[in-house]
Design a protein around this motif. Structure first.
Motif, mmCIF file in Angstrom:
data_model
loop_
_atom_site.group_PDB
_atom_site.id
_atom_site.type_symbol
_atom_site.label_atom_id
_atom_site.label_comp_id
_atom_site.label_asym_id
_atom_site.label_seq_id
_atom_site.Cartn_x
_atom_site.Cartn_y
_atom_site.Cartn_z
ATOM 1 N N ASN A 160 0.852 -1.187 0.000
ATOM 2 C CA ASN A 160 0.000 0.000 0.000
ATOM 3 C C ASN A 160 0.890 1.240 0.000
ATOM 4 N N LYS A 161 0.951 1.946 -1.121
ATOM 5 C CA LYS A 161 1.822 3.111 -1.250
ATOM 6 C C LYS A 161 1.328 4.317 -0.457
ATOM 7 N N GLN A 162 0.112 4.250 0.049
ATOM 8 C CA GLN A 162 -0.456 5.371 0.797
ATOM 9 C C GLN A 162 -0.536 5.081 2.293
ATOM 10 N N CYS A 163 0.146 4.047 2.735
ATOM 11 C CA CYS A 163 0.026 3.652 4.142
ATOM 12 C C CYS A 163 0.646 4.670 5.092
ATOM 13 N N GLY A 164 1.518 5.545 4.591
ATOM 14 C CA GLY A 164 2.165 6.514 5.456
ATOM 15 C C GLY A 164 1.477 7.858 5.523
ATOM 16 N N TYR A 165 0.334 8.004 4.829
ATOM 17 C CA TYR A 165 -0.367 9.292 4.821
ATOM 18 C C TYR A 165 -0.891 9.638 6.224
ATOM 19 N N ASP A 166 -0.664 10.872 6.651
ATOM 20 C CA ASP A 166 -1.276 11.453 7.863
ATOM 21 C C ASP A 166 -0.856 10.790 9.169
ATOM 22 N N VAL A 167 0.151 9.924 9.170
ATOM 23 C CA VAL A 167 0.466 9.180 10.396
ATOM 24 C C VAL A 167 1.088 10.072 11.467
ATOM 25 N N ARG A 168 1.625 11.229 11.095
ATOM 26 C CA ARG A 168 2.207 12.125 12.092
ATOM 27 C C ARG A 168 1.262 13.261 12.474
ATOM 28 N N ARG A 169 0.024 13.201 11.977
ATOM 29 C CA ARG A 169 -0.941 14.242 12.288
ATOM 30 C C ARG A 169 -1.604 13.961 13.638
ATOM 31 N N LYS A 170 -1.783 14.979 14.453
ATOM 32 C CA LYS A 170 -2.368 14.832 15.779
ATOM 33 C C LYS A 170 -3.887 14.689 15.690
ATOM 34 N N PRO A 171 -4.493 13.899 16.568
ATOM 35 C CA PRO A 171 -5.950 13.718 16.535
ATOM 36 C C PRO A 171 -6.701 15.023 16.785
ATOM 37 N N SER A 172 -6.097 15.930 17.520
ATOM 38 C CA SER A 172 -6.799 17.174 17.863
ATOM 39 C C SER A 172 -6.941 18.116 16.686
ATOM 40 N N GLU A 173 -6.295 17.791 15.560
ATOM 41 C CA GLU A 173 -6.360 18.680 14.418
ATOM 42 C C GLU A 173 -7.691 18.583 13.688
ATOM 43 N N GLY A 174 -8.497 17.593 14.020
ATOM 44 C CA GLY A 174 -9.837 17.485 13.446
ATOM 45 C C GLY A 174 -9.815 17.124 11.976
ATOM 46 N N PHE A 175 -10.820 17.655 11.244
ATOM 47 C CA PHE A 175 -10.914 17.355 9.824
ATOM 48 C C PHE A 175 -9.830 18.103 9.055
ATOM 49 N N PHE A 176 -9.375 17.468 7.988
ATOM 50 C CA PHE A 176 -8.295 18.032 7.195
ATOM 51 C C PHE A 176 -8.860 18.759 5.985
ATOM 52 N N ALA A 177 -8.000 19.524 5.368
ATOM 53 C CA ALA A 177 -8.412 20.252 4.167
ATOM 54 C C ALA A 177 -8.747 19.287 3.042
ATOM 55 N N ASP A 178 -9.537 19.789 2.097
ATOM 56 C CA ASP A 178 -9.920 19.022 0.903
ATOM 57 C C ASP A 178 -10.686 17.751 1.257
ATOM 58 N N GLY A 179 -11.378 17.743 2.390
ATOM 59 C CA GLY A 179 -12.214 16.591 2.709
ATOM 60 C C GLY A 179 -11.472 15.391 3.217
ATOM 61 N N TRP A 180 -10.250 15.557 3.724
ATOM 62 C CA TRP A 180 -9.524 14.416 4.241
ATOM 63 C C TRP A 180 -10.200 13.889 5.498
ATOM 64 N N ALA A 181 -10.022 12.634 5.731
ATOM 65 C CA ALA A 181 -10.719 11.985 6.842
ATOM 66 C C ALA A 181 -10.125 12.394 8.180
ATOM 67 N N LYS A 182 -10.964 12.361 9.185
ATOM 68 C CA LYS A 182 -10.528 12.682 10.537
ATOM 69 C C LYS A 182 -9.941 11.444 11.193
ATOM 70 N N ILE A 183 -8.814 11.647 11.916
ATOM 71 C CA ILE A 183 -8.160 10.537 12.608
ATOM 72 C C ILE A 183 -8.629 10.492 14.050
ATOM 73 N N SER A 184 -9.144 9.371 14.466
ATOM 74 C CA SER A 184 -9.569 9.209 15.853
ATOM 75 C C SER A 184 -8.371 8.848 16.711
ATOM 76 N N PRO A 185 -8.438 9.038 18.039
ATOM 77 C CA PRO A 185 -7.308 8.692 18.905
ATOM 78 C C PRO A 185 -6.884 7.241 18.769
ATOM 79 N N SER A 186 -7.845 6.333 18.614
ATOM 80 C CA SER A 186 -7.484 4.918 18.496
ATOM 81 C C SER A 186 -6.721 4.650 17.216
ATOM 82 N N GLU A 187 -7.123 5.320 16.120
ATOM 83 C CA GLU A 187 -6.435 5.132 14.849
ATOM 84 C C GLU A 187 -5.017 5.667 14.931
ATOM 85 N N ASN A 188 -4.836 6.803 15.600
ATOM 86 C CA ASN A 188 -3.503 7.393 15.709
ATOM 87 C C ASN A 188 -2.582 6.519 16.559
ATOM 88 N N ASP A 189 -3.127 5.876 17.590
ATOM 89 C CA ASP A 189 -2.317 5.025 18.454
ATOM 90 C C ASP A 189 -1.904 3.745 17.742
#
Length: 304
Positions: free
Chosen positions: A218-247
């Motif tokens: 999966n070439k996209q497996c590294g997307y958003d992995v360093r983004r904090k959960p508190s940042e909420g929704f991302f620009a351009d409709g990117w999905a929101k990361i929940s605390p469990s997903e980030n952990d």
């Protein structure tokens, strides 16, 4: 004309019996054929190996750097293609001098062959001694080199493939000290979200841990992995990361410098064995070349 007829002619010319001619020829041959053809065969392999490495390096260089884009030569010292060209060229020259020198019984080429090997042996021993003494300096240089690889990750496909191989296949690591080091790259920097980089606050796919029975990476497996959960929704409709997903991010957390140190410590016996084998092979090759030169000189002395 057969060999026997030739010996009869020589016997008549020198007024010697045929048996004496045979004995003279046998006694006058000083060059050891086994030694000669061993050096020849051994260096044919190195000659061909050097030619292949050189050809690959030149091809990789020509694919990236043509006369129309010489501006990309600013980081040429870090180019794997240049390393291949240098290694292939040196191997080709050494193999050529040893191969042709042994086959043609050329003392000059054999001397050059022995000198090349001695210089390389001296450089290897010096590098090993300095590496043992200046371990911290070497670690700093390795860190600087890896940082340059990270900064120019998207600029050179060879450097990109090299760092992906180091992170994913060799050391199973990410960044210099950790994934946060990828913030040094313009594409993976978190501030790149403002310019629409989908890789912002992410890492390359080579930082991702392999999943069991994974066939296609999966070439996209590294997307958003360093983004904090508190940042909420991302620009351009990117999905929101929940605390469990980030952990549960499935990437390597240790840096490549520490992973490299651990790899060396775990394989120190194997590394030492390889180094001893290389040094022993070089010393024996120098001795064989010198012995063959001595045989050739002894042969020439009988001619005079």
């Amino acid at each position: 004309m057969s060999g026997e007829e030739l010996r009869l002619i020589e016997a008549n010319v020198f007024n010697m019996p045929v048996q004496a001619i045979r004995k003279y020829r046998k006694d006058s041959s000083e060059v050891c054929c086994c030694l000669k053809y061993f050096i020849f065969g051994f260096n044919v392999l190195f000659w061909m190996l050097g030619l292949c490495i050189l050809a690959v390096g030149v091809w990789a260089w020509s694919e990236k750097y043509t006369f129309s884009n010489l501006g990309k030569l600013s980081h040429v010292a870090l180019d794997p293609a240049l390393v291949l060209i240098c290694v292939g060229g040196v191997t080709f020259i050494i193999g050529f001098t040893g191969c042709v020198g042994a086959l043609r019984e050329n003392t000059c080429l054999l001397a050059a062959y022995a000198i090349f090997l001695f210089i390389i042996l001296l450089l290897e021993l010096t590098a090993g001694l300095l590496g043992f003494i200046f371990k911290d300096w070497i670690k700093m240089q390795a860190t600087d080199g890896f940082q340059a690889f990270i900064i120019h990750y998207r600029e050179d496909p060879d450097q990109q493939n090299l760092i992906d191989w180091i992170q994913e296949d060799w050391l199973q690591c990410c960044g210099i000290e950790g994934p946060k080091d990828w913030d040094k790259n313009n594409y993976f920097n978190c501030s790149s979200q403002a310019v629409g980089s989908r890789e912002a606050c992410g890492v390359p796919f080579s930082c991702c841990k392999r999943k069991p029975n994974e066939i296609i990476k999966n070439k996209q497996c590294g997307y958003d992995v360093r983004r904090k959960p508190s940042e909420g929704f991302f620009a351009d409709g990117w999905a929101k990361i929940s605390p469990s997903e980030n952990d549960e991010r499935n990437i390597y957390e240790r840096g490549c410098v520490r992973a490299g140190e651990e790899w060396i410590e775990a394989n120190v016996v194997h590394i030492s064995g390889v180094l001893v084998f290389l040094v022993t092979t070089q010393i024996l090759s120098i001795c064989f070349a010198q012995n063959l030169r001595a045989d050739i000189y002894a042969q020439k002395a009988k001619w005079h």
